[in-house]
Enzyme design. Structure first.
Site, short mmCIF file in Angstrom:
data_model
loop_
_atom_site.label_atom_id
_atom_site.label_comp_id
_atom_site.label_asym_id
_atom_site.label_seq_id
_atom_site.Cartn_x
_atom_site.Cartn_y
_atom_site.Cartn_z
CG ASN A 1 -12.23 -0.60 3.78
OD1 ASN A 1 -12.60 -1.02 4.87
ND2 ASN A 1 -11.09 0.05 3.61
CG ASP B 1 -2.06 0.99 1.10
OD1 ASP B 1 -3.21 0.54 1.00
OD2 ASP B 1 -1.80 2.22 1.09
N GLY C 1 -16.14 2.48 3.30
CA GLY C 1 -14.84 3.13 3.22
C GLY C 1 -14.03 2.77 1.99
CD GLN C 2 -14.69 -0.95 -2.92
OE1 GLN C 2 -15.85 -1.24 -2.62
NE2 GLN C 2 -14.02 -1.59 -3.85
CG HIS D 1 -6.82 -2.80 3.12
ND1 HIS D 1 -6.10 -1.63 2.94
CD2 HIS D 1 -8.00 -2.59 2.50
CE1 HIS D 1 -6.83 -0.75 2.26
NE2 HIS D 1 -7.99 -1.31 1.98
CG HIS E 1 -8.40 -3.13 -2.55
ND1 HIS E 1 -9.34 -2.45 -3.29
CD2 HIS E 1 -8.23 -2.42 -1.41
CE1 HIS E 1 -9.72 -1.37 -2.63
NE2 HIS E 1 -9.06 -1.32 -1.48
P1 5GP Z 1 -9.80 1.34 0.14
O1 5GP Z 1 -10.06 2.63 0.88
O2 5GP Z 1 -10.43 1.36 -1.24
O3 5GP Z 1 -10.16 0.12 0.93
O4 5GP Z 1 -8.25 1.24 -0.02
C1 5GP Z 1 -7.54 1.81 -1.07
C2 5GP Z 1 -6.08 1.71 -0.68
O5 5GP Z 1 -5.32 1.82 -1.85
C3 5GP Z 1 -5.61 2.79 0.29
O6 5GP Z 1 -5.04 2.18 1.44
C4 5GP Z 1 -4.57 3.56 -0.53
O7 5GP Z 1 -3.48 3.97 0.26
C5 5GP Z 1 -4.17 2.56 -1.59
N1 5GP Z 1 -3.81 3.14 -2.87
C6 5GP Z 1 -4.55 4.03 -3.60
N2 5GP Z 1 -3.93 4.29 -4.77
C7 5GP Z 1 -2.78 3.55 -4.77
C8 5GP Z 1 -1.71 3.41 -5.72
O8 5GP Z 1 -1.70 4.01 -6.80
N3 5GP Z 1 -0.70 2.57 -5.38
C9 5GP Z 1 -0.70 1.86 -4.20
N4 5GP Z 1 0.34 1.05 -3.97
N5 5GP Z 1 -1.68 1.99 -3.29
C10 5GP Z 1 -2.71 2.81 -3.57
#
Ligand code: 5GP
Ligand code: ZN
Length: 113
Positions: free
Chosen positions: A86, A30, A92-93, A101, A99
């Protein structure tokens, strides 16, 4: 999905720190880690969220969770790990490509203090 950043990462069209490739899956670091280990495990194929992949390809969802749990065990060892998926705005997505975490390396209390 032309505008999906995780599709681009999975296709190698955007850079990321790849931890592991598996058939149809990729695990990356991340970019904004919330714990000493913070990985994102995702399918290469686009599925918007956990619900969609569960309905459209349950075998892929099982493999996604299997790889996430394996990496969690590798990183967290006996101390454990946390998997978070999420889903949707209220969940919170922020990136609409499913994906998982994988968080490990520090104690994460729930609910957060
Ligand atoms: P969500 O909030 O959708 O569950 O998580 C998205 C995650 O993707 C966040 O933790 C954010 O830091 C990560 N993220 C967003 N854009 C990028 C990217 O371009 N590269 C990487 N490695 N992580 C990303
Ligand atoms: Zn995508």
């Amino acid at each position: 999905m032309a505008e999906c950043i995780f599709c681009k990462i999975a296709a190698g069209a955007l850079p990321a720190q790849v931890v592991q490739w598996d058939t149809g899956l990729v695990a990356i670091e991340d970019r904004n880690p919330q714990a000493p280990t913070h990985l994102l495990v995702m399918p290469v194929e686009h599925h918007a969220n956990l619900h969609d992949v569960a309905v459209d390809d349950p075998a892929l969802m099982a493999r996604l969770m299997e790889l996430a749990a394996k990496l969690g065990r590798e990183r967290g060892g006996d101390k454990g790990f946390r998997l978070v998926v999420n889903t949707g705005r209220d969940g919170g997505q922020t990136v609409d490509h499913v994906h998982v975490h994988v968080l490990a390396g520090r104690r994460m209390d729930w609910p957060p203090g």
